[in-house]
Design an enzyme around this catalytic site. Structure first.
Site, PDB file in Angstrom:
ATOM      1  N   ASN A 176     121.669  79.931  -7.222  1.00 56.16           N
ATOM      2  CA  ASN A 176     121.432  78.724  -6.415  1.00 56.16           C
ATOM      3  C   ASN A 176     119.967  78.646  -6.013  1.00 56.16           C
ATOM      4  O   ASN A 176     119.615  78.662  -4.831  1.00 56.16           O
ATOM      5  CB  ASN A 176     122.338  78.717  -5.189  1.00 56.16           C
ATOM      6  CG  ASN A 176     122.520  77.318  -4.626  1.00 56.16           C
ATOM      7  OD1 ASN A 176     122.047  76.333  -5.190  1.00 56.16           O
ATOM      8  ND2 ASN A 176     123.205  77.227  -3.503  1.00 56.16           N
TER       9      ASN A 176
ATOM     10  N   GLY B 142     129.108  68.325 -17.662  1.00 59.21           N
ATOM     11  CA  GLY B 142     130.202  69.263 -17.765  1.00 59.21           C
ATOM     12  C   GLY B 142     129.814  70.700 -17.517  1.00 59.21           C
ATOM     13  O   GLY B 142     128.878  70.994 -16.777  1.00 59.21           O
TER      14      GLY B 142
ATOM     15  N   GLY C   2     127.020  70.453  -1.489  1.00 62.52           N
ATOM     16  CA  GLY C   2     128.133  71.391  -1.560  1.00 62.52           C
ATOM     17  C   GLY C   2     128.929  71.357  -2.849  1.00 62.52           C
ATOM     18  O   GLY C   2     129.909  72.103  -2.979  1.00 62.52           O
TER      19      GLY C   2
ATOM     20  N   GLY D  48     128.184  72.390  -6.019  1.00 62.31           N
ATOM     21  CA  GLY D  48     128.155  73.648  -6.747  1.00 62.31           C
ATOM     22  C   GLY D  48     128.930  74.749  -6.047  1.00 62.31           C
ATOM     23  O   GLY D  48     129.586  75.583  -6.688  1.00 62.31           O
ATOM     24  N   ASP D  49     128.871  74.758  -4.720  1.00 58.47           N
ATOM     25  CA  ASP D  49     129.604  75.759  -3.949  1.00 58.47           C
ATOM     26  C   ASP D  49     131.113  75.530  -4.051  1.00 58.47           C
ATOM     27  O   ASP D  49     131.888  76.488  -4.120  1.00 58.47           O
ATOM     28  CB  ASP D  49     129.171  75.723  -2.490  1.00 58.47           C
ATOM     29  CG  ASP D  49     127.670  75.918  -2.339  1.00 58.47           C
ATOM     30  OD1 ASP D  49     127.097  76.706  -3.120  1.00 58.47           O
ATOM     31  OD2 ASP D  49     127.071  75.265  -1.455  1.00 58.47           O
TER      32      ASP D  49
END
Length: 318
Positions: free
Chosen positions: A150, A215, A239, A241-242
């Site tokens: 990240n 994707g 948020g 990706g988390d």
């Protein structure tokens, strides 16, 4: 049981050009812990929170969804802030961070997975403390190690400076989730699929690359897999990706692929199982993107959304 180690902070979010900021609990690892708890998992967050109103807000928010919060040695400390500016639903950040968690004790025996990443593995002195924990847990071999770099370029210096530390953490990990944007910053002249294969060779049994609307790509020793994104009506990406990471780890747990004794099984995950895990993680991320802020779905919401989702498949065998 999941243990998440990393920053919990307050996102001050505003539209670009606006003087109005709205406070939301955030922090990449804290968002992962929140996502796991809402999916019904038992999760503990080891973090750094100040004894202030922001720290109380973050703790209350996480505990309301079932996260066990250990705020660390917070006496005299301030809760960290991230100022997020939104443009067309996409967030950029300016950080005011304190990250020091002291010496971390070994994980409890019931922990099947430890997850970390983002600022927790980049900012000293906490980064060294987290790395030491992962090195000790890798030697013990009892828990799956999950890592999401990240990347925050403003806090990492140059890609050349950041790469060695990130690659070391990849070598300690069993599951690595990374965005194509992170890989483009770290390796601007290389394709994300090539970097993912190299990271696999460093020792991570599963590497997953998220590509936003394009994707997901995943690679193991025996399989390469592309999956499409879930169509959404985008509100913002805060948020997202988390939430994907939480869905990924939850799915691997439901497939009984977490824990040190399951490392070989994780490395040999079959295509059908990996498709199922990736698609559900993408669905979870899409639900988060459909509403403001880092607001991951509950398991009931996932079940409702899954029932309406079409199924497609495209894989590249190795």
């Amino acid at each position: 049981m999941f243990v998440v180690v990393g920053e919990a902070l307050v996102d001050l979010v505003g539209q670009r050009g606006s003087r109005t900021l709205v406070a939301h609990p955030g922090g990449s690892p804290a968002n992962v812990a929140l996502g796991l708890a809402r999916l019904g998992d038992q999760v503990s967050l080891l973090t750094h929170l100040g004894q202030d109103s922001f720290g109380e807000m973050v703790s209350a928010h996480l505990r309301a969804s079932g996260v066990q919060v250990d705020g660390g040695p917070g006496a005299g400390a301030k809760t960290s802030l991230a100022v997020a500016s939104l443009a067309a639903g996409v967030a950029t950040y300016d950080f005011r961070i304190e990250w020091d968690v002291g010496e971390l004790a070994p994980l409890p025996v019931e922990a099947r997975c430890v997850h970390t990443g983002s600022l927790a593995t980049a900012l000293q002195p906490g980064a060294a403390q987290v790395t030491d924990l992962l090195e000790r847990e890798r030697e013990r071999g009892r828990a799956t190690i999950s890592y999401d770099p990240n990347v925050r370029p403003a806090l990492l210096g140059s890609p050349e400076e950041a790469r060695p530390g990130i690659e070391h953490l990849v070598s300690l990990s069993d599951v690595v989730k990374v965005s194509d944007e992170d890989l483009h910053w770290l390796y601007p002249d290389r394709r994300d699929v090539d970097v993912a294969r190299d990271w696999l060779a460093l020792g991570a049994p599963l590497v997953v690359v998220t590509r936003g609307g394009a994707g997901v790509f995943a690679v193991t020793a025996g399989l390469e897999l592309d999956r499409p994104a879930t169509p959404i009506d985008l509100v913002d990406t805060v948020g997202a990706g988390d939430s994907f990471t939480a869905g990924l780890l939850d799915g691997l747990g439901r497939a009984d692929l977490l824990g040190g004794a399951r490392r070989e099984a994780l490395a040999g995950i079959d295509e059908s199982s990996l498709v199922s895990v990736l698609d559900e993680a993408s669905l979870i991320a899409s639900i988060t993107c459909s509403r403001p802020g880092a607001d991951p779905p509950t398991w009931a919401e996932v079940e409702t959304a899954r029932a309406a989702r079409p199924s497609t498949r495209r894989s590249v065998p190795r």
